[in-house]
Design an enzyme around this catalytic site. Structure first.
Site, mmCIF file in Angstrom:
data_model
loop_
_atom_site.group_PDB
_atom_site.id
_atom_site.type_symbol
_atom_site.label_atom_id
_atom_site.label_comp_id
_atom_site.label_asym_id
_atom_site.label_seq_id
_atom_site.Cartn_x
_atom_site.Cartn_y
_atom_site.Cartn_z
ATOM 1 N N ASP A 73 14.789 39.214 27.325
ATOM 2 C CA ASP A 73 13.892 38.342 28.095
ATOM 3 C C ASP A 73 13.026 39.195 29.023
ATOM 4 O O ASP A 73 13.564 39.910 29.877
ATOM 5 C CB ASP A 73 14.758 37.354 28.912
ATOM 6 C CG ASP A 73 13.960 36.217 29.515
ATOM 7 O OD1 ASP A 73 12.722 36.320 29.584
ATOM 8 O OD2 ASP A 73 14.588 35.217 29.924
ATOM 9 N N TYR B 220 15.638 41.632 36.965
ATOM 10 C CA TYR B 220 15.973 40.315 36.424
ATOM 11 C C TYR B 220 17.121 40.368 35.394
ATOM 12 O O TYR B 220 17.151 41.253 34.542
ATOM 13 C CB TYR B 220 14.752 39.671 35.732
ATOM 14 C CG TYR B 220 15.182 38.501 34.888
ATOM 15 C CD1 TYR B 220 15.493 37.291 35.494
ATOM 16 C CD2 TYR B 220 15.397 38.637 33.518
ATOM 17 C CE1 TYR B 220 15.975 36.236 34.751
ATOM 18 C CE2 TYR B 220 15.879 37.594 32.763
ATOM 19 C CZ TYR B 220 16.164 36.394 33.386
ATOM 20 O OH TYR B 220 16.665 35.363 32.650
ATOM 21 N N GLU C 97 11.447 37.467 24.647
ATOM 22 C CA GLU C 97 11.121 36.183 25.286
ATOM 23 C C GLU C 97 10.214 36.358 26.500
ATOM 24 O O GLU C 97 10.366 37.332 27.242
ATOM 25 C CB GLU C 97 12.455 35.556 25.708
ATOM 26 C CG GLU C 97 12.334 34.306 26.530
ATOM 27 C CD GLU C 97 13.702 33.840 27.017
ATOM 28 O OE1 GLU C 97 14.739 34.272 26.469
ATOM 29 O OE2 GLU C 97 13.722 33.051 27.976
ATOM 30 N N ARG D 7 10.904 27.496 23.102
ATOM 31 C CA ARG D 7 12.107 27.484 23.940
ATOM 32 C C ARG D 7 12.292 26.211 24.762
ATOM 33 O O ARG D 7 13.250 26.092 25.536
ATOM 34 C CB ARG D 7 12.015 28.651 24.932
ATOM 35 C CG ARG D 7 11.985 30.001 24.283
ATOM 36 C CD ARG D 7 13.323 30.677 24.344
ATOM 37 N NE ARG D 7 13.794 30.846 25.684
ATOM 38 C CZ ARG D 7 15.021 30.498 26.100
ATOM 39 N NH1 ARG D 7 15.873 29.947 25.276
ATOM 40 N NH2 ARG D 7 15.394 30.711 27.353
ATOM 41 N N TRP E 291 8.636 36.483 39.321
ATOM 42 C CA TRP E 291 10.084 36.667 39.214
ATOM 43 C C TRP E 291 10.508 36.370 37.798
ATOM 44 O O TRP E 291 9.966 35.515 37.137
ATOM 45 C CB TRP E 291 10.855 35.764 40.191
ATOM 46 C CG TRP E 291 12.318 35.966 39.951
ATOM 47 C CD1 TRP E 291 13.069 37.051 40.313
ATOM 48 C CD2 TRP E 291 13.208 35.092 39.255
ATOM 49 N NE1 TRP E 291 14.359 36.909 39.860
ATOM 50 C CE2 TRP E 291 14.464 35.720 39.199
ATOM 51 C CE3 TRP E 291 13.043 33.853 38.630
ATOM 52 C CZ2 TRP E 291 15.579 35.146 38.579
ATOM 53 C CZ3 TRP E 291 14.135 33.269 38.014
ATOM 54 C CH2 TRP E 291 15.395 33.929 37.989
ATOM 55 N N HIS F 33 10.888 37.855 31.071
ATOM 56 C CA HIS F 33 10.769 37.008 32.269
ATOM 57 C C HIS F 33 9.406 37.113 32.950
ATOM 58 O O HIS F 33 9.318 37.291 34.166
ATOM 59 C CB HIS F 33 11.907 37.291 33.245
ATOM 60 C CG HIS F 33 12.499 36.034 33.811
ATOM 61 N ND1 HIS F 33 12.273 35.635 35.094
ATOM 62 C CD2 HIS F 33 13.275 35.081 33.260
ATOM 63 C CE1 HIS F 33 12.897 34.492 35.316
ATOM 64 N NE2 HIS F 33 13.516 34.129 34.207
ATOM 65 N N GLU G 248 20.380 28.754 23.297
ATOM 66 C CA GLU G 248 20.906 29.589 24.386
ATOM 67 C C GLU G 248 22.166 28.940 24.950
ATOM 68 O O GLU G 248 22.227 27.724 25.123
ATOM 69 C CB GLU G 248 19.851 29.722 25.495
ATOM 70 C CG GLU G 248 20.301 30.584 26.670
ATOM 71 C CD GLU G 248 19.229 30.718 27.747
ATOM 72 O OE1 GLU G 248 18.247 29.940 27.720
ATOM 73 O OE2 GLU G 248 19.379 31.592 28.612
ATOM 74 N N ARG H 194 21.953 38.195 24.059
ATOM 75 C CA ARG H 194 20.808 38.641 24.859
ATOM 76 C C ARG H 194 21.286 39.787 25.734
ATOM 77 O O ARG H 194 22.356 39.689 26.358
ATOM 78 C CB ARG H 194 20.331 37.477 25.727
ATOM 79 C CG ARG H 194 19.189 37.812 26.634
ATOM 80 C CD ARG H 194 18.830 36.634 27.530
ATOM 81 N NE ARG H 194 19.239 36.906 28.896
ATOM 82 C CZ ARG H 194 18.620 36.427 29.973
ATOM 83 N NH1 ARG H 194 17.594 35.607 29.858
ATOM 84 N NH2 ARG H 194 19.059 36.720 31.179
ATOM 85 N N GLU I 67 10.429 28.063 28.098
ATOM 86 C CA GLU I 67 11.432 27.429 28.962
ATOM 87 C C GLU I 67 10.796 26.751 30.172
ATOM 88 O O GLU I 67 11.377 25.826 30.720
ATOM 89 C CB GLU I 67 12.513 28.432 29.392
ATOM 90 C CG GLU I 67 12.009 29.531 30.316
ATOM 91 C CD GLU I 67 13.094 30.530 30.697
ATOM 92 O OE1 GLU I 67 13.956 30.826 29.869
ATOM 93 O OE2 GLU I 67 13.057 31.013 31.838
HETATM 94 O O1 LIG Z 1 16.151 32.674 29.547
HETATM 95 C C1 LIG Z 1 16.743 32.215 30.491
HETATM 96 O O2 LIG Z 1 17.764 31.560 30.427
HETATM 97 C C2 LIG Z 1 16.194 32.523 31.867
HETATM 98 O O3 LIG Z 1 14.880 32.810 31.843
HETATM 99 C C3 LIG Z 1 16.747 31.622 32.918
HETATM 100 O O4 LIG Z 1 17.812 32.342 33.442
HETATM 101 C C4 LIG Z 1 15.834 31.226 34.061
HETATM 102 O O5 LIG Z 1 15.607 32.339 34.865
HETATM 103 C C5 LIG Z 1 16.501 30.131 34.825
HETATM 104 O O6 LIG Z 1 16.722 29.048 33.975
HETATM 105 C C6 LIG Z 1 15.676 29.717 36.019
HETATM 106 O O7 LIG Z 1 16.179 28.546 36.568
HETATM 107 MG MG LIG Z 2 14.176 33.078 29.884
#
Ligand SMILES: O=C(O)[C@@H](O)[C@@H](O)[C@H](O)[C@H](O)CO
Ligand SMILES: [Mg+2]
Length: 402
Positions: free
Chosen positions: A210, A159, A236, A283, A402, A212, A339, A147, A262
């Protein structure tokens, strides 16, 4: 057989983890992860005040019945706190059952579907040049999938940029840090990163990115299109998924594979995305969605639509979740990728485990159960420390995702 005792262990070996330990009258115990990053103590209370008293005396072999009891019995269904508490119980009970059977957990799920589990690591840097170097380091370590996240000039703490070489740890302060976001700058910069990565390393490795939750559906579609020449493994969380229909627009405009889930905590968060084939990878992981009992239902449903798994595996998911997820990954027929954000040595010491990394893959060992334990004496030396995820604001001060 009866559950004799259960207790919650909170420890902070570099970051906070919440662990549930369930003990039986036969001397066998099981371990489950209940960590909810930045909201840890709410799950501690849920378990201690509302779940553990109801578990004492129950037969730990009745995993399904206990799952239904906790899910239906709460009346207030779903939600990250409830589902993490249920996950901790569920994983501890699977651990107990596998230990009683004298088998590694993947055997109880249905046995091996693969030799080992392909993982992706997290490469990042302050700008494109640094990120390209970081990806090279992951390639040198044997990773098949990486990634890539880059800092964006003019954006404060974009991020995904790690502070250490291998660790990315966003929960960094006793109150949320304020970071910035600028979609225009990101849409200009991110495609250039992937152009440079493909120019430098070719097309042999899987590359992931990602978003995010930062882009609107239209912006997400635009990003997906711009990234098409670089053949990503996945893009993602490119737009928030509370409104599952939002993915229709993204899907319609790009063939870049999409991953999401996630922050989902049940199959209901993903049902429309899956049955309308709006995503390629789901995810959701063990601790996020009620444990192995619920996760395998999500995976089976996704398999009907050729959607594959890609379990969340950031450092806020403890080695207990990683161990359980790897048993799940070793079994699940529609596995995609796992991951793997490495834990610090301090964390690994508190949670002895038998999974190991080699040549871009993680493998589980043959220890009965999920193969992860907790060293309670060591855990007690690392007391809880409040730590929150950051927040993000646009240049004019508007609160963003975020
Ligand atoms: O793809 C990922 O792993 C992220 O999106 C994470 O870093 C996420 O920000 C954290 O798990 C938040 O606790
Ligand atoms: Mg993520």
């Amino acid at each position: 057989m009866k559950i004799q005792a259960a207790r919650v262990i909170v420890t902070c070996p570099g970051r906070n983890f919440v662990t549930l330990k369930i003990e039986t009258d036969q001397g066998v115990y099981g371990i489950g992860d209940a960590t909810l990053n930045g909201r840890e103590l709410s799950v501690v209370s849920y378990l201690e005040d509302h779940v553990i008293p109801a578990l004492i005396g129950k037969d730990p072999q009745r995993i399904e019945d206990i799952w239904q009891y906790l899910y239906r019995g709460a009346y207030w269904r779903r939600g990250p706190v409830t589902m993490r508490a249920i996950a901790a119980v569920d994983v501890a009970l699977w651990d107990i059952k596998a230990k009683m059977a004298g088998m590694p957990l993947y055997q109880l799920l249905g046995g091996r579907s693969r030799d080992h589990v392909m993982v992706y690591g997290h490469a990042s840097g302050g700008d494109i040049a640094e990120t390209v170097d970081a990806v090279g380091q992951y390639i040198d370590m044997g990773y098949k999938a990486i990634r890539a996240q880059t800092g964006i000039p003019g954006v404060k703490d974009a991020y995904g940029v790690g502070r250490g070489k291998l660790h990315y740890e966003p929960a960094d302060a006793a109150l949320p840090s304020e970071t910035g976001w600028n979609t225009r700058k990101a849409l200009n910069y991110v495609p250039k990163l992937f152009e440079k990565l493909r120019d430098t390393y070719g097309f042999d490795h899987h590359l992931l990115h990602d978003g995010h939750h930062r882009y609107t559906p239209q912006e997400a579609a635009n990003l997906g299109r711009m990234l098409e020449p670089y053949q990503l493994f996945w893009l993602e969380d490119v737009t928030p998924a509370e409104n599952q229909e939002a993915f229709k627009l993204v899907r319609h405009h790009t063939v870049t594979p999409l991953a999401v889930g996630e922050i989902f905590n049940s199959i209901w968060d993903a049902k429309d995305l899956i049955q309308n084939q709006l995503i390629d990878y789901i995810r959701t992981t063990v601790v996020g969605a009620g444990g192995l009992t619920h996760l395998r239902r999500i995976a089976d449903f996704a398999a009907l639509y050729q959607i594959r798994t890609g379990c969340h595996g950031a450092t806020d998911l403890s080695p207990v979740t990683m161990g359980a997820a790897l048993h799940f990954d070793t079994w699940v027929p529609n596995f995609g990728i796992q991951e793997y954000m490495r834990h610090s040595d301090e964390t690994d010491d508190v949670f002895p485990h038998d999974y190991s990394f080699a040549d871009g893959y993680l493998s589980v060992g043959d220890t009965p159960g999920h193969g992860v334990d907790i060293d309670e004496e060591l855990a007690a030396k690392h007391p809880y420390k409040p730590a929150y995820l950051p927040v993000a604001r646009l240049a004019d001060g508007t609160m963003w995702n975020w």
